[in-house]
Scaffold this motif. Structure first.
Motif, PDB file in Angstrom:
ATOM      1  N   ASN A  64      29.401   0.275  19.940  1.00 40.29           N
ATOM      2  CA  ASN A  64      30.620   1.070  19.987  1.00 40.29           C
ATOM      3  C   ASN A  64      30.499   2.322  20.854  1.00 40.29           C
ATOM      4  OD1 ASN A  64      33.272   1.838  19.277  1.00 40.29           O
ATOM      5  ND2 ASN A  64      32.507   3.126  17.620  1.00 40.29           N
ATOM      6  N   GLN A  65      29.433   3.115  20.635  1.00 40.54           N
ATOM      7  CA  GLN A  65      29.331   4.412  21.306  1.00 40.54           C
ATOM      8  C   GLN A  65      27.868   4.857  21.355  1.00 40.54           C
ATOM      9  OE1 GLN A  65      30.599   7.828  18.885  1.00 40.54           O
ATOM     10  NE2 GLN A  65      30.962   6.408  17.178  1.00 40.54           N
ATOM     11  N   ARG A  66      27.629   5.981  22.076  1.00 33.87           N
ATOM     12  CA  ARG A  66      26.302   6.616  22.166  1.00 33.87           C
ATOM     13  C   ARG A  66      25.262   5.710  22.819  1.00 33.87           C
ATOM     14  NH1 ARG A  66      25.357  10.337  16.737  1.00 33.87           N
ATOM     15  NH2 ARG A  66      27.375  11.411  16.808  1.00 33.87           N
ATOM     16  N   MET A  67      25.446   5.465  24.100  1.00 34.68           N
ATOM     17  CA  MET A  67      24.488   4.616  24.825  1.00 34.68           C
ATOM     18  C   MET A  67      24.012   5.288  26.122  1.00 34.68           C
ATOM     19  SD  MET A  67      26.421   0.980  24.229  1.00 34.68           S
ATOM     20  CE  MET A  67      28.102   1.591  24.060  1.00 34.68           C
ATOM     21  N   PRO A  68      23.540   6.553  26.077  1.00 33.22           N
ATOM     22  CA  PRO A  68      23.343   7.416  24.903  1.00 33.22           C
ATOM     23  C   PRO A  68      24.418   8.507  24.801  1.00 33.22           C
ATOM     24  CG  PRO A  68      22.048   8.242  26.707  1.00 33.22           C
ATOM     25  CD  PRO A  68      22.806   7.040  27.249  1.00 33.22           C
ATOM     26  N   ARG A  69      24.306   9.325  23.719  1.00 35.09           N
ATOM     27  CA  ARG A  69      25.023  10.591  23.608  1.00 35.09           C
ATOM     28  C   ARG A  69      23.983  11.685  23.805  1.00 35.09           C
ATOM     29  NH1 ARG A  69      26.472  15.264  21.501  1.00 35.09           N
ATOM     30  NH2 ARG A  69      28.501  15.621  20.515  1.00 35.09           N
ATOM     31  N   ILE A  70      24.239  12.606  24.754  1.00 38.98           N
ATOM     32  CA  ILE A  70      23.227  13.565  25.198  1.00 38.98           C
ATOM     33  C   ILE A  70      23.647  14.987  24.878  1.00 38.98           C
ATOM     34  CG2 ILE A  70      21.783  14.246  27.155  1.00 38.98           C
ATOM     35  CD1 ILE A  70      23.104  11.766  28.630  1.00 38.98           C
ATOM     36  N   ARG A  71      22.710  15.777  24.345  1.00 38.34           N
ATOM     37  CA  ARG A  71      22.926  17.216  24.162  1.00 38.34           C
ATOM     38  C   ARG A  71      21.872  17.984  24.957  1.00 38.34           C
ATOM     39  NH1 ARG A  71      23.739  15.788  18.402  1.00 38.34           N
ATOM     40  NH2 ARG A  71      25.880  16.345  17.784  1.00 38.34           N
ATOM     41  N   GLN A  94      34.082   2.054  22.215  1.00 38.78           N
ATOM     42  CA  GLN A  94      34.681   3.389  22.303  1.00 38.78           C
ATOM     43  C   GLN A  94      34.328   4.077  23.618  1.00 38.78           C
ATOM     44  OE1 GLN A  94      34.094   5.746  18.789  1.00 38.78           O
ATOM     45  NE2 GLN A  94      34.770   7.635  19.757  1.00 38.78           N
ATOM     46  N   TYR A  95      33.030   4.192  23.912  1.00 34.83           N
ATOM     47  CA  TYR A  95      32.556   4.694  25.204  1.00 34.83           C
ATOM     48  C   TYR A  95      31.094   4.297  25.336  1.00 34.83           C
ATOM     49  CZ  TYR A  95      30.151   8.516  22.725  1.00 34.83           C
ATOM     50  OH  TYR A  95      29.321   9.239  21.906  1.00 34.83           O
ATOM     51  N   ALA A  96      30.515   4.489  26.534  1.00 30.00           N
ATOM     52  CA  ALA A  96      29.102   4.181  26.743  1.00 30.00           C
ATOM     53  C   ALA A  96      28.247   5.437  26.711  1.00 30.00           C
ATOM     54  CB  ALA A  96      28.906   3.436  28.054  1.00 30.00           C
ATOM     55  N   ILE A  97      28.531   6.400  27.595  1.00 27.50           N
ATOM     56  CA  ILE A  97      27.692   7.591  27.727  1.00 27.50           C
ATOM     57  C   ILE A  97      28.530   8.827  27.443  1.00 27.50           C
ATOM     58  CG2 ILE A  97      26.225   8.939  29.259  1.00 27.50           C
ATOM     59  CD1 ILE A  97      25.744   6.372  30.866  1.00 27.50           C
ATOM     60  N   GLY A  98      28.047   9.670  26.516  1.00 28.53           N
ATOM     61  CA  GLY A  98      28.781  10.870  26.162  1.00 28.53           C
ATOM     62  C   GLY A  98      27.865  12.057  26.021  1.00 28.53           C
ATOM     63  N   GLY A  99      28.456  13.242  25.777  1.00 31.02           N
ATOM     64  CA  GLY A  99      27.599  14.401  25.625  1.00 31.02           C
ATOM     65  C   GLY A  99      28.331  15.656  25.241  1.00 31.02           C
ATOM     66  N   SER A 100      27.526  16.712  25.001  1.00 34.33           N
ATOM     67  CA  SER A 100      28.026  18.051  24.713  1.00 34.33           C
ATOM     68  C   SER A 100      26.950  19.049  25.101  1.00 34.33           C
ATOM     69  CB  SER A 100      28.387  18.197  23.232  1.00 34.33           C
ATOM     70  OG  SER A 100      27.258  17.982  22.416  1.00 34.33           O
TER      71      SER A 100
END
Length: 391
Positions: free
Chosen positions: A267-274, A290-296
């Protein structure tokens, strides 16, 4: 057709078989290995064509690339080779023959293999000591249905060819920690593999799926991590890089995600990066929702020569940014030579430079054309190795 005609046909058939068996040239084992290696990625090509891999298992320490560098600190004259013979688990007083006995109790360099196929149900998270290799090649090893793996304040660890799935959250309790010390462990989320203040960690050729929280977390100042050749599937939150928005030590985090297969049903976080820096290269994304790559918190990302295949129905956007942030000096999300199918799209940072991974000589690898991604990731996940020769 008369009897003589039938006999003639039979004779011709037998003669053909004899010619094929005795006169058609056969490829030697070396040539077969060479041909097989042509279709492999850089890591696999280093060791898999070797038909003697069982007797030369430690060869793989020279095959790692990216931020983990070469894992040569995991071998040497003082290396202890240990075979797991017992699938049972005692989290406080591990017995000789079990996985926890060598992974947590014994100090020094340890290379762990398995006597036979095993289903291991850990009663508490397995805390792995520094300079430990868990090598599941040649057998079918499952760590599943309760606690899973934790790499806590340790370094130089290889996890190879293990199937880790259906991991569950754990209540606080006592457990054998790294280097044989019993410690109190607080509540643990249901992750397949969690890194906490760890460095020089290589996660290669594992299959991870269906866990209560996530599949792989790299947190609390962990860095110099290579995540390669894994198969991530059937999961909501797949991979988290960076502990939380307030944990600024993760600004030093460096992770490479290469040759992995994401999907189906991720679904998501492939990856999520901080905060930190991540190089995502030559991966296959098949099944994102939902999404592949996300972050904050202003992470830096170089997405290079990945194949993103959007679902037929649902989100087509590859990236996600917390609070919808897209611009600004702190954000660096860049796509280089990626390929997109089924309408997939990638929202890059406007302006600025594409961040370079700045690999050292031992870490460097050449990112290949995205057209080769399907073949480079074909063997992702825990390997089905031949019991006689090739892996």
């Amino acid at each position: 057709m008369g009897p003589q005609g039938v006999n003639y046909v039979i004779w011709q058939f037998v003669l053909t078989i004899v010619i094929v068996i005795f006169f058609v040239p056969k490829l030697s084992s070396a040539k077969q290995s060479k041909l097989m290696g042509l279709n492999m990625n850089m890591i696999d090509r280093c060791w898999r064509p070797n038909s003697e891999w069982r007797r030369q298992r430690q060869q793989i320490v020279t095959c790692s690339i990216d931020y983990v560098g070469k894992m040569t600190n995991n071998i040497g004259k003082d290396l202890i080779q240990y075979e797991v013979t017992d699938p049972n688990d005692d989290p406080i007083n591990p017995k000789l023959g079990t996985l926890r006995y060598r992974a947590s109790v014994i100090r020094g360099k340890v290379w762990i293999t398995f006597q036979k196929d095993m289903n291991i149900r850990l009663n508490k998270p397995l805390l792995i000591s520094s300079f430990t290799t868990i090598d599941g090649r040649g057998v079918n090893i499952h760590i599943a249905n309760n606690a899973c793996l934790m790499i806590f304040k340790t370094t130089n660890i290889i996890i190879h060819s293990i199937r880790i799935h259906h991991c569950k959250a754990q209540a606080p309790g006592m457990v054998m920690g790294p280097n044989g010390k019993v410690i109190h462990l607080g509540p643990i989320d249901g992750d397949a593999i969690r890194l906490v203040t760890a460095s020089k960690i290589w996660i290669d050729h594992n299959t991870l799926n269906d866990c209560e929280d996530g599949l792989l977390d790299v947190t609390r100042g962990s860095s110099n991590v290579t995540i390669s050749n894994n198969w991530f599937r059937e999961q909501d939150k797949v991979m988290l890089l960076g502990h939380d928005d307030g944990y600024v030590r993760d600004k030093n985090m460096k992770v490479t995600v290469v040759y992995n297969h994401f999907g189906p049903n991720c679904n998501q976080r492939m990856p999520r990066i901080r905060h930190g820096y991540t190089h995502v290269a030559n991966n296959l994304y098949l099944g994102l929702m939902q999404y592949a790559i996300g972050g904050s918190m202003g992470p830096s990302l170089k997405s290079e020569a990945n194949l993103f295949i959007a679902p037929k129905v649902g989100s087509k956007e590859i990236t996600w940014r917390q609070n919808g942030q897209t611009n600004g000096d702190k954000w660096e999300f860049h796509s280089v030579r990626d390929a997109f199918e089924n309408g997939a799209s990638f929202e890059v940072t406007n302006g600025g430079r594409v961040p370079k991974p700045n690999y050292s000589k031992d870490e460097y690898f050449q990112v290949v054309d995205v057209k080769s991604v399907r073949s480079l990731t074909r063997s992702s996940g825990a390997l089905q190795c031949s019991r006689t020769s090739l892996c």
